[in-house]
Design a protein around this motif. Structure first.
Motif, PDB file in Angstrom:
ATOM      1  N   GLU A 277      36.017 -27.187 -47.808  1.00 44.04           N
ATOM      2  CA  GLU A 277      34.859 -27.902 -48.351  1.00 44.04           C
ATOM      3  C   GLU A 277      34.547 -29.166 -47.539  1.00 44.04           C
ATOM      4  O   GLU A 277      33.441 -29.694 -47.580  1.00 44.04           O
ATOM      5  N   LEU A 278      35.533 -29.637 -46.769  1.00 50.10           N
ATOM      6  CA  LEU A 278      35.344 -30.859 -45.986  1.00 50.10           C
ATOM      7  C   LEU A 278      34.680 -30.606 -44.633  1.00 50.10           C
ATOM      8  O   LEU A 278      34.250 -31.543 -43.968  1.00 50.10           O
TER       9      LEU A 278
ATOM     10  N   ALA B 128      31.973 -29.295 -43.155  1.00 50.13           N
ATOM     11  CA  ALA B 128      30.618 -29.665 -42.715  1.00 50.13           C
ATOM     12  C   ALA B 128      30.485 -31.171 -42.543  1.00 50.13           C
ATOM     13  O   ALA B 128      29.941 -31.650 -41.539  1.00 50.13           O
ATOM     14  N   GLU B 129      31.032 -31.912 -43.488  1.00 43.82           N
ATOM     15  CA  GLU B 129      30.898 -33.366 -43.383  1.00 43.82           C
ATOM     16  C   GLU B 129      31.808 -33.954 -42.304  1.00 43.82           C
ATOM     17  O   GLU B 129      31.486 -34.948 -41.665  1.00 43.82           O
ATOM     18  N   LEU B 130      32.976 -33.331 -42.109  1.00 43.89           N
ATOM     19  CA  LEU B 130      33.905 -33.876 -41.113  1.00 43.89           C
ATOM     20  C   LEU B 130      33.527 -33.489 -39.686  1.00 43.89           C
ATOM     21  O   LEU B 130      33.916 -34.174 -38.740  1.00 43.89           O
ATOM     22  N   GLU B 131      32.789 -32.406 -39.535  1.00 44.16           N
ATOM     23  CA  GLU B 131      32.532 -31.919 -38.172  1.00 44.16           C
ATOM     24  C   GLU B 131      31.962 -32.996 -37.245  1.00 44.16           C
ATOM     25  O   GLU B 131      32.503 -33.231 -36.167  1.00 44.16           O
TER      26      GLU B 131
ATOM     27  N   GLU C  34      34.328 -43.379 -42.597  1.00 44.68           N
ATOM     28  CA  GLU C  34      33.784 -42.287 -43.435  1.00 44.68           C
ATOM     29  C   GLU C  34      34.701 -41.068 -43.431  1.00 44.68           C
ATOM     30  O   GLU C  34      34.816 -40.376 -44.438  1.00 44.68           O
TER      31      GLU C  34
ATOM     32  N   LEU D  75      36.470 -39.395 -46.709  1.00 45.40           N
ATOM     33  CA  LEU D  75      36.333 -37.989 -47.119  1.00 45.40           C
ATOM     34  C   LEU D  75      37.699 -37.372 -47.390  1.00 45.40           C
ATOM     35  O   LEU D  75      37.901 -36.674 -48.388  1.00 45.40           O
TER      36      LEU D  75
ATOM     37  N   GLN E 142      38.950 -36.282 -51.258  1.00 47.83           N
ATOM     38  CA  GLN E 142      39.301 -34.893 -51.566  1.00 47.83           C
ATOM     39  C   GLN E 142      40.765 -34.788 -51.975  1.00 47.83           C
ATOM     40  O   GLN E 142      41.103 -34.119 -52.949  1.00 47.83           O
TER      41      GLN E 142
END
Lengths: 711, 711
Positions: free
Chosen positions: B292-293, B295-298, B318, B322, B326
């Protein structure tokens, strides 16, 4: 990704200059001219990728990064003298010189920044700095979406190492010249690399005889006595090596003869020569405060010392001149044949204290790291030049090398001693313009002894190095005849070996060759498909193999000698093994057993035999096993042995065997041809120049043999 | 040599800024405040050299080189988690993080650029880059004249490694902050380093109980069932670790629970807790495309991936947010106690493919090399912060660390598995603000099993890691009672261990200590002079030891636990050994045998016993061996055991054992004192604060014991 200017610089060779590379490099130090004519005779295909596919990142956080596209199945070979594996694909190679390369990091006695692909091209970074090559060992963000990511929880299909679509090469901060070599095959890419570096080394004939190093601290009379034992006991021997003890001081060294042990070195060398022995001298780079050279070399040396000795900066011409003058006067002029150049890679053995550090400063401005990477090359070139100035060839041992070394008459060795690694290194050396000897020192058992002595007799330099243990070829009396047999067999094969080296010199073809230089990817795959060979597998989730255990079979335990002989050594504890045979019919070289090639065959051999195979139709030139190699001006009977039933063509090279006159035309190439006649007989012909040196006579033939006839 | 400005920055700590160091460093990332009051309580002596004797070469070919003077006899300890030796004097330490440190190069899971001298000072380079420390392994030109150069030909007096008068430290190209820590002893220099970094870690009490990791792919019910076996079979256990298989995907990982194996993780964690077990979760840094992480971590990740997973740049706030959010929601909030942070050093095992390369680019601008050196520290700090935000302490496992880590509640471990190296690492960790567990996975034999389990019970984290092999404490039924006995013994010693850790936190004193932190150079020399110990020697001129073979005896196979216990493990195949005992009278902790210390004693022990020694006059606080450590609010009977006949003073620390309230004053230190009375009896007193947390009662005493009484 920036625009690249790949310039053609020789037939099938392109260069890209990245950044503003400074100073010393392997190619510039060796300075040999490419063998352009031979390069032109190779097929002129372009590399199997477009130059536009090569990436160059000049904005990386670590300097320049070049990237080359890789096929999914592509295998990469080379990167110098690697002990741990043959195919370097999937590995990061940290190409730092290291005298104790016990882990599979890429560090090596000879960290050559060159690799060749089985798609048929090669890549060289001509730099004295440490180059890191990620040979398909890095994945980037886009790659993660390509379907390779699997769930290890579910086990199936999970791979410890994903297949990367690129090789990434990290260049030194100042950049480097990078070269691409065309194939079209792997073997031709390697030949092209060798030819571009000036071709291969051709040893003097005596260099291909048997070598024996006497124990440390031996005196002249002890060395002579031990040498004469070889004659008494009927063991051929051409070269006797002296170890620490001949210098007046060693660790560090003086390069001067010890007056007690060697009161009259000129007479000693002469006397040994009269008995047919050449003298090879051990030395290392670190100059003793007691050396006559010390005072003059001190201001021309690095900031740091090793064992208290100077580490001279031989890139400064005055320093090189001092070294050469002294070596000339003390050794070369009195007849010494060459050197064993030890510890030019440091002697770390897990202790960096036995080498100058990377931050050492040198008068030339080269830093310790670059000086260290090239230290082995410096000595190879200086000593080769010295012998050339006398119109004499040398052949010797070197513990460190790098790129551009193929013309240098030096063979690598190591303090490590794993027999399997030694055989792997023999093959791996052939991908990078290097030669390697699996020298024998001592053994765990008579069996280990025999197996090691058998394989060293099929290597670029057949040597027993008894410096520390005092072993002799006859030390294991129960197996004495086997050892004598194989040393004599090597002597019989001298014309064959010498011709293989002449091809190395003139055509770039390595005389000892790993299997991928002989068989294509497809041929190997077909052979493996036909037999029962352990494939690759991953064993997951045990603490012994936390990241999966690969059980791939590389054919890195067998190799070719010349074009016609395949050697598949046995190791202690083994009496049989699998052998990958190239397509065609093969015979057991000593057994006469017939094999269908293009497949994997199972062979067994008793202790008295090493499995060697000869191609159907091969024509092997042989001479009688003499106590030493033929000298200049001597004539030796020659017998061509033709194997099997196929027509064959064999080549024979000859020259005076000792001087460089061959480079000025005093040499010849002959062709021996055997063909079936309509009536079931054979027609055998020798053709070649009439006016060239030919040291053989009378010439006889043995036709349609299945095994090597007894002498 | 340029002028240096060494600035005092804390009591007995000086800093020099060399060059213009950029960005991330260990000290800046951990960001703990020095424990100034504790530093002030240490003696305020200057270092044993003048700052003017420190050299700084800013013109070296490799950047900045600092050099510190060394005494001829000086020994240097530290440089992180070193497996191969204790005294690093004479070695070059290449401080690169490496998951497979099989050679003695300095590479390590925890390459801490800090060393401490037995002359009583320490040196730290606060840098995220690779630092190379030549700890007396380099000789310069002037040094060659100092009389050490000997002729190896003559053998006597030749040394493979000369004694260098300096340590040379190669700093990163941009420079670094360098710190000097005063002593006056080695031990005090190390304490000062720990205190400057913020003091040591104090685990929760449950962290000092027994740990068991269940096999990979276990489900919730399998884990519970295995945990309950501990209770049934009467083996204490506090923590159950889950291995790959609890994530929905692993290699790379999601950090999300697998819905099949763990359908209701909150209930599972609660149920385990009700039975007295904490849950520890294995994870690694590489984020699965299925997380789930992802997309935002990419966009917040490095250019390169590992096993197809992202390598996030957690120096970007950021990204750290994240990760924390999580982990908080999925694990910490439902009661998970901590993590095993795997593979943050890569998983090279001779293959660099399982880590991002040094040239990887990260959004923060830090390069791959620095990111890799500090990756382990990033996770330690993020997770510690997360638990702190809940006012909970954590305790976990980490495979990579660096400088400034002493306040981090993490224990190092390795995939390597040599028992002797594991014990050496236990001691060596104490020089560099690290903790280490010699975790047990499986064994070659019941004997090996017992010896490993005995020593892990006297370590910072007593764990059986059965992830791959499924071993249980009762796997070798013939030795079951021995294993149970030592796990229970650890449980009895919890107040003693906890107090030792409290001293680590507040005074910087390592709870587990190598011998040089306990005995001075002179005391060790006197003890060795009294007994028969193999000294150092060089064996020259054999191919097995071409550069001489040192046979030095380092007392790296024994260590102290707290101030009073000395542990001298036996290894498979041994039933006796030499032990270096500090001055004074000692007793066999379980045998009652009496020993005169200040010498080397020979001890033997059957398989049922590990040699442990207790000081005459020691007062050891013990509790009954419960199935798990006491929890907050629980009261446990306490027994002070006084050994021998000498007067003694013992300390006892206590707090709630689980929260950070101790940092806000909710804690207490008590003193237990035993003194002889004129009539031959003993006076025993406990003194300390009345109002502080004290979880023990009733308190009883056992006086003048020679061995630990049975429960």
């Amino acid at each position: 990704m920036s625009k690249q200017q790949w310039m053609p610089v020789a037939p099938g060779v392109w260069r890209l200059t990245v950044g503003s590379p400074q100073g010393l490099t392997p190619l510039s130090w060796i300075g040999a001219s490419p063998r352009t004519e031979a390069l032109e005779r190779l097929p002129q295909n372009p590399p199997p990728f477009d130059f536009s596919e090569i990436g160059l990142d000049e904005n990386g956080s670590r300097g320049f990064v070049l990237s080359f596209p890789l096929d999914a199945e592509e295998k990469l070979y080379g990167t110098g003298l690697q002990f741990m594996r043959m195919n370097q694909r999937g590995r990061t190679r940290y190409l730092r010189v290291n005298s104790d390369p016990k882990q599979d990091t890429g560090e090596s006695h000879a960290p050559v920044p060159f690799y060749a692909s089985d798609r048929g091209y090669g890549v060289l970074v001509d730099s004295a700095a440490i180059v890191t090559m990620h040979l398909g060992s890095t994945m980037k963000r886009g790659d993660a979406r390509d379907g390779q990511v699997r769930d290890r929880n579910e086990r199936k299909g999970w791979k410890a190492t994903l297949v990367s679509p690129r090789a990434e090469i990290v260049l030194p901060a100042d950049g480097a010249d990078v070269y691409v070599f065309a194939g079209p095959t792997l073997g031709e890419a390697v030949c092209r690399y060798n030819l571009f570096c000036g071709g291969g080394a051709l040893p003097p004939k005596w260099g291909l005889g048997f070598w024996h190093r006497v124990p440390t601290l031996y005196s002249d009379s002890e060395a002579l006595e031990e040498a004469l034992e070889f004659r008494k006991r009927d063991y051929p021997c051409d070269v006797v090596g002296l170890e620490p003890g001949w210098h007046s001081k060693s660790y560090p060294v003086t390069y001067e003869w010890d007056k007690t042990r060697f009161p009259d070195p000129a007479r000693f060398v002469r006397e040994m020569d009269e008995h047919g022995f050449r003298i090879n001298l051990w030395e290392h780079p670190y100059v003793s405060p007691d050396s006559e050279l010390y005072a003059e070399l001190e201001p021309l040396s690095g900031s740091h010392t090793v064992w208290g000795g100077l580490a001279p900066d031989y890139t400064v011409p005055e320093a090189a001149a001092l070294y050469k003058e002294q070596h000339d006067k003390r050794h070369v002029e009195i007849g010494v044949s060459g050197y064993k150049l030890d510890e030019c890679d440091g002697s770390e053995l897990t202790n960096n204290a036995w080498m100058f550090p990377a931050h050492a400063a040198f008068p030339s401005g080269h830093d310790g790291e670059r000086m260290r990477q090239l230290y082995g090359l410096l000595f190879q070139k200086m000593t080769d030049d010295l012998f050339r100035s006398h119109n004499r060839r040398t052949y010797g041992l070197i513990r460190a090398s790098n790129a551009a070394a193929s013309p240098m008459p030096y063979v690598l060795y190591s303090d490590l001693y794993d027999h399997r690694q030694f055989i792997r290194a023999l093959g791996n050396a052939s991908f990078s313009g290097l030669l390697w000897t699996p020298e024998v020192r001592k053994a765990k058992s008579a069996e280990d002894w025999v197996r090691r002595m058998q394989s060293v007799c099929f290597s670029p330099l057949a040597m027993l190095n008894a410096w520390g243990d005092g072993t002799k070829p006859w030390s294991y009396s129960e197996v004495e005849p086997i050892i004598r047999h194989y040393i004599k067999l090597r002597m019989r094969l001298l014309p064959y070996l010498y011709t293989a080296f002449a091809r190395y010199k003139e055509e770039g073809v390595p005389p000892f060759r790993a299997m991928p230089l002989v068989m294509s990817r497809e041929e190997i795959a077909r052979a493996e498909a036909g037999g029962t060979v352990a494939g690759e597998g991953d064993i997951l989730n045990t603490t012994d193999a936390a990241y999966g255990k690969r059980t791939s079979r590389e054919w890195d335990d067998q190799y070719m000698v010349g074009d016609e002989l395949l050697v598949a050594p046995l190791f202690e504890g083994e009496s049989e093994r699998n052998v990958l045979l190239p397509p065609g019919i093969w015979y057991g070289f000593e057994t006469g057993d017939r094999y269908e090639g293009g497949r994997i065959v199972r062979v067994s051999a008793d202790l008295a035999h090493i499995p060697v195979f000869v191609r159907d139709g091969a024509i092997i030139p042989t001479i009688p096993a003499a106590p030493r190699a033929p000298r200049k001006g001597e004539t030796t009977p020659l017998q061509f042995v033709h194997f099997g039933t196929a027509d064959g063509v064999g080549r024979l090279y000859d020259d005076d065997g000792e001087t460089l006159d061959c480079e000025r035309g005093a040499k010849g190439w002959w062709t021996a041809a055997v063909s079936r006649t309509p009536n079931g007989g054979y027609d055998a012909r020798l053709s070649g120049p009439d006016d060239a040196a030919f040291a053989y006579g009378p010439v006889s033939w043995k036709l349609a043999q299945t095994s090597l006839p007894a002498e």
